[in-house]
Design an enzyme around this catalytic site. Structure first.
Site, PDB file in Angstrom:
ATOM      1  NE  ARG A 169      -3.581  -2.270   2.701  1.00 16.07           N
ATOM      2  CZ  ARG A 169      -3.325  -3.462   3.253  1.00 16.07           C
ATOM      3  NH1 ARG A 169      -2.120  -3.708   3.769  1.00 16.07           N
ATOM      4  NH2 ARG A 169      -4.260  -4.399   3.288  1.00 16.07           N
ATOM      5  CG  HIS A 172      -5.072   1.074  -4.539  1.00 16.79           C
ATOM      6  ND1 HIS A 172      -4.397   0.852  -3.349  1.00 16.79           N
ATOM      7  CD2 HIS A 172      -6.055   0.135  -4.584  1.00 16.79           C
ATOM      8  CE1 HIS A 172      -4.950  -0.162  -2.704  1.00 16.79           C
ATOM      9  NE2 HIS A 172      -5.951  -0.621  -3.432  1.00 16.79           N
ATOM     10  CE1 TYR A 228      -5.937  -4.662  -4.609  1.00 10.36           C
ATOM     11  CE2 TYR A 228      -6.867  -6.046  -2.898  1.00 10.36           C
ATOM     12  CZ  TYR A 228      -6.460  -4.807  -3.349  1.00 10.36           C
ATOM     13  OH  TYR A 228      -6.583  -3.707  -2.532  1.00 10.36           O
TER      14      TYR A 228
END
Length: 246
Positions: free
Chosen positions: A68, A187, A222
């Site tokens: 992150r 992101h 994801y």
């Protein structure tokens, strides 16, 4: 637990669609993004390589290790495990390279103040193995930093303190436009990490562990199908259908 169900109900809340579609770059596009982040283009068309390659390496680490933003910008020298590769008489290699990132903290910005704390959940505390393809460039970049174990690996451009996410916008917006991915979010590099890990054959639990998710459902978000993957699957299925000599 005083009542059996939540009385609050919002019609359609369970089927709300995202405002933007997640874009998953290809490995070649990730390399192009990293290269573009490592330069600046002057008004006369000339190109200047940015000193030390901080943004370039930060792009590679974010994409291939799935950290992150707050985890990446809180990384310190002490969090990077360095190791020399196996030595052979034919090709001795004394170079020490980064092999593992120990994610132990993250940083958030609240009302202009940087607050360091543990990752979002206990699952966020993890060791992430760095792919071989990233190690040499990461090592070159680390060699430009002070030896202090507390030094930030990716500090703010001028202050040497934590990087403000807005300082990333200018080079990132220019880069994604030049590479032909104008809507790509930073992101989305993390989405790329999860997707490529899944394509190697990693299980949901393994992807979950690598990205630091506390639930399997979060990890599954994801695992998007990358462009061209369906054609590869069809080709493999076609081979299975071919008659054998037996």
């Amino acid at each position: 637990d005083l009542i059996p169900a939540n009385p609050c109900r919002v019609r359609g809340a369970g089927s709300v669609k995202r405002a933007t579609k997640t874009e998953i770059p290809t490995p070649a596009e990730v390399r192009s993004l990293a290269e573009e982040m490592g330069i600046t283009r002057n008004n006369d068309g000339s190109v200047r390589v940015l000193e030390h390659g901080k943004y370039k390496v930060m792009t590679l680490v974010s994409a291939w290790c799935g950290l992150r933003f707050g985890e990446t910008t809180e990384l310190r020298r002490k969090d990077i495990v360095m190791k020399a590769p196996p030595q052979t008489e034919e090709a001795p290699d004394p170079r020490v390279v980064p092999v593992v990132i120990k994610v132990r903290r993250g940083v958030t910005q609240v009302k202009g103040e940087f607050i360091v704390g543990p990752p979002k959940s206990d699952a966020g505390i993890r060791d992430v193995v760095i792919p071989q393809s990233v190690r040499n460039e990461f090592a070159d970049y680390l060699a430009t930093l002070p030896e202090d174990p507390e030094v930030l690996v990716f500090p703010g451009s001028r202050s040497g303190e934590h990087m403000n996410q807005t300082s990333l916008y200018k080079p990132w917006n220019r880069t994604r436009a030049n590479v032909g991915l104008p809507n790509l979010r930073w992101h989305d590099l993390r989405h790329f990490a999860g997707t490529t890990a899944a394509q190697t054959g990693a299980t949901i639990a393994e992807v979950q562990g690598r990205l630091g998710h506390s639930t399997a459902q979060a990890a599954m978000r994801y695992q998007h199908a990358a462009s061209g993957r369906d054609a590869q699957i069809a080709e493999l299925l076609s081979r299975m259908a071919e008659p054998t000599d037996d």
